[in-house]
Design a protein around this motif. Structure first.
Motif, PDB file in Angstrom:
ATOM      1  N   ASN A  46       0.805  -1.217   0.000  1.00  0.00           N
ATOM      2  CA  ASN A  46       0.000   0.000   0.000  1.00  0.00           C
ATOM      3  C   ASN A  46       0.840   1.269   0.000  1.00  0.00           C
ATOM      4  N   CYS A  47       2.028   1.224   0.635  1.00  0.00           N
ATOM      5  CA  CYS A  47       2.830   2.456   0.732  1.00  0.00           C
ATOM      6  C   CYS A  47       4.299   2.263   0.359  1.00  0.00           C
ATOM      7  N   GLY A  48       4.752   1.011   0.251  1.00  0.00           N
ATOM      8  CA  GLY A  48       6.148   0.753  -0.095  1.00  0.00           C
ATOM      9  C   GLY A  48       7.086   0.719   1.092  1.00  0.00           C
ATOM     10  N   GLY A  49       6.576   0.986   2.281  1.00  0.00           N
ATOM     11  CA  GLY A  49       7.396   0.976   3.491  1.00  0.00           C
ATOM     12  C   GLY A  49       7.695  -0.433   3.972  1.00  0.00           C
ATOM     13  N   GLY A  50       8.451  -0.514   5.047  1.00  0.00           N
ATOM     14  CA  GLY A  50       8.767  -1.801   5.660  1.00  0.00           C
ATOM     15  C   GLY A  50       7.837  -2.075   6.832  1.00  0.00           C
ATOM     16  N   PHE A  51       8.026  -3.221   7.453  1.00  0.00           N
ATOM     17  CA  PHE A  51       7.168  -3.661   8.551  1.00  0.00           C
ATOM     18  C   PHE A  51       7.949  -3.855   9.837  1.00  0.00           C
ATOM     19  N   VAL A  52       7.244  -3.711  10.938  1.00  0.00           N
ATOM     20  CA  VAL A  52       7.772  -4.001  12.270  1.00  0.00           C
ATOM     21  C   VAL A  52       6.722  -4.814  13.013  1.00  0.00           C
ATOM     22  N   PRO A  53       7.131  -5.538  14.065  1.00  0.00           N
ATOM     23  CA  PRO A  53       6.126  -6.247  14.869  1.00  0.00           C
ATOM     24  C   PRO A  53       5.140  -5.256  15.490  1.00  0.00           C
ATOM     25  N   ARG A  54       3.868  -5.597  15.446  1.00  0.00           N
ATOM     26  CA  ARG A  54       2.846  -4.745  16.060  1.00  0.00           C
ATOM     27  C   ARG A  54       2.917  -4.901  17.574  1.00  0.00           C
ATOM     28  N   PRO A  55       2.897  -3.799  18.321  1.00  0.00           N
ATOM     29  CA  PRO A  55       2.912  -3.909  19.783  1.00  0.00           C
ATOM     30  C   PRO A  55       1.640  -4.576  20.304  1.00  0.00           C
ATOM     31  N   VAL A  56       1.759  -5.180  21.459  1.00  0.00           N
ATOM     32  CA  VAL A  56       0.609  -5.783  22.123  1.00  0.00           C
ATOM     33  C   VAL A  56       0.089  -4.786  23.150  1.00  0.00           C
ATOM     34  N   ARG A  57      -1.194  -4.459  23.072  1.00  0.00           N
ATOM     35  CA  ARG A  57      -1.805  -3.533  24.033  1.00  0.00           C
ATOM     36  C   ARG A  57      -2.025  -4.275  25.356  1.00  0.00           C
ATOM     37  N   PRO A  58      -1.627  -3.683  26.474  1.00  0.00           N
ATOM     38  CA  PRO A  58      -1.791  -4.360  27.769  1.00  0.00           C
ATOM     39  C   PRO A  58      -3.255  -4.687  28.068  1.00  0.00           C
ATOM     40  N   VAL A  59      -3.470  -5.877  28.606  1.00  0.00           N
ATOM     41  CA  VAL A  59      -4.803  -6.291  29.033  1.00  0.00           C
ATOM     42  C   VAL A  59      -5.090  -5.702  30.415  1.00  0.00           C
ATOM     43  N   THR A  60      -4.067  -5.638  31.229  1.00  0.00           N
ATOM     44  CA  THR A  60      -4.193  -5.135  32.595  1.00  0.00           C
ATOM     45  C   THR A  60      -4.006  -3.624  32.634  1.00  0.00           C
ATOM     46  N   ASP A  61      -4.777  -2.969  33.467  1.00  0.00           N
ATOM     47  CA  ASP A  61      -4.636  -1.528  33.660  1.00  0.00           C
ATOM     48  C   ASP A  61      -3.478  -1.290  34.634  1.00  0.00           C
ATOM     49  N   ARG A  91       8.397  -4.704  -5.432  1.00  0.00           N
ATOM     50  CA  ARG A  91       9.596  -5.223  -4.749  1.00  0.00           C
ATOM     51  C   ARG A  91      10.841  -4.977  -5.588  1.00  0.00           C
ATOM     52  N   GLU A  92      10.734  -5.199  -6.880  1.00  0.00           N
ATOM     53  CA  GLU A  92      11.879  -4.992  -7.776  1.00  0.00           C
ATOM     54  C   GLU A  92      12.288  -3.526  -7.797  1.00  0.00           C
ATOM     55  N   ARG A  93      11.307  -2.634  -7.856  1.00  0.00           N
ATOM     56  CA  ARG A  93      11.595  -1.196  -7.854  1.00  0.00           C
ATOM     57  C   ARG A  93      12.320  -0.757  -6.585  1.00  0.00           C
ATOM     58  N   LEU A  94      11.997  -1.402  -5.478  1.00  0.00           N
ATOM     59  CA  LEU A  94      12.569  -1.023  -4.179  1.00  0.00           C
ATOM     60  C   LEU A  94      13.731  -1.912  -3.743  1.00  0.00           C
ATOM     61  N   ARG A  95      14.118  -2.846  -4.595  1.00  0.00           N
ATOM     62  CA  ARG A  95      15.219  -3.750  -4.250  1.00  0.00           C
ATOM     63  C   ARG A  95      16.479  -2.934  -3.955  1.00  0.00           C
ATOM     64  N   GLY A  96      17.098  -3.224  -2.839  1.00  0.00           N
ATOM     65  CA  GLY A  96      18.312  -2.531  -2.458  1.00  0.00           C
ATOM     66  C   GLY A  96      18.092  -1.248  -1.665  1.00  0.00           C
ATOM     67  N   VAL A  97      16.825  -0.848  -1.504  1.00  0.00           N
ATOM     68  CA  VAL A  97      16.516   0.337  -0.706  1.00  0.00           C
ATOM     69  C   VAL A  97      16.026  -0.140   0.658  1.00  0.00           C
ATOM     70  N   PRO A  98      16.784   0.112   1.713  1.00  0.00           N
ATOM     71  CA  PRO A  98      16.368  -0.343   3.042  1.00  0.00           C
ATOM     72  C   PRO A  98      15.058   0.337   3.475  1.00  0.00           C
ATOM     73  N   PRO A  99      14.246  -0.350   4.275  1.00  0.00           N
ATOM     74  CA  PRO A  99      12.963   0.216   4.711  1.00  0.00           C
ATOM     75  C   PRO A  99      13.080   1.615   5.312  1.00  0.00           C
ATOM     76  N   GLU A 100      14.131   1.889   6.046  1.00  0.00           N
ATOM     77  CA  GLU A 100      14.256   3.198   6.696  1.00  0.00           C
ATOM     78  C   GLU A 100      14.586   4.323   5.702  1.00  0.00           C
ATOM     79  N   GLN A 101      14.853   3.962   4.441  1.00  0.00           N
ATOM     80  CA  GLN A 101      15.141   4.968   3.417  1.00  0.00           C
ATOM     81  C   GLN A 101      14.042   5.071   2.351  1.00  0.00           C
ATOM     82  N   ARG A 102      12.944   4.328   2.555  1.00  0.00           N
ATOM     83  CA  ARG A 102      11.855   4.354   1.561  1.00  0.00           C
ATOM     84  C   ARG A 102      10.890   5.479   1.808  1.00  0.00           C
TER      85      ARG A 102
END
Length: 102
Positions: A46-61, A91-102
């Motif tokens: 959708n945007c060409g960016g990279g991914f990171v693990p999604r944080p887990v929202r605490p169940v406990t207050d 993917r081919e267009r962005l090959r070699g471009v690290p996620p933090e530089q996209r």
């Protein structure tokens, strides 16, 4: 507030709030780890960016009312299967471009 979307946008696999398998981009596009690694190649369709693990929202207050019951996960599903040819071209267009530089 992070949306915590309920499923992978590509394969529609359930990703509950506590899932360690959920991956997000900076626009909160949400995919499972299998799709990010095996289908998307760490390139958001959708945007060409990279991914990171999604944080887990605490169940406990633990502090200040910041918990899952007060800020529940989204229920609306965004199922948008990725077109393999389009994703391969991106993917081919962005090959070699690290996620933090996209």
């Amino acid at each position: 507030m992070l949306q915590l979307r309920p499923t992978c946008e590509h394969c529609n696999t359930a990703l509950p709030p506590e899932s360690l398998d959920a991956r997000i981009c900076s626009f909160e596009c949400t995919f499972c780890a299998n799709c990010v690694d095996g289908v998307l190649g760490n390139v958001c369709p959708n945007c060409g960016g990279g991914f990171v693990p999604r944080p887990v929202r605490p169940v406990t207050d633990w502090k200040g009312g910041n918990h899952l019951a007060r800020y529940p996960a989204e229920t609306a599903v965004k199922h948008r299967p990725v077109d393999p040819a389009t994703q391969a071209a991106l993917r081919e267009r962005l090959r070699g471009v690290p996620p933090e530089q996209r």
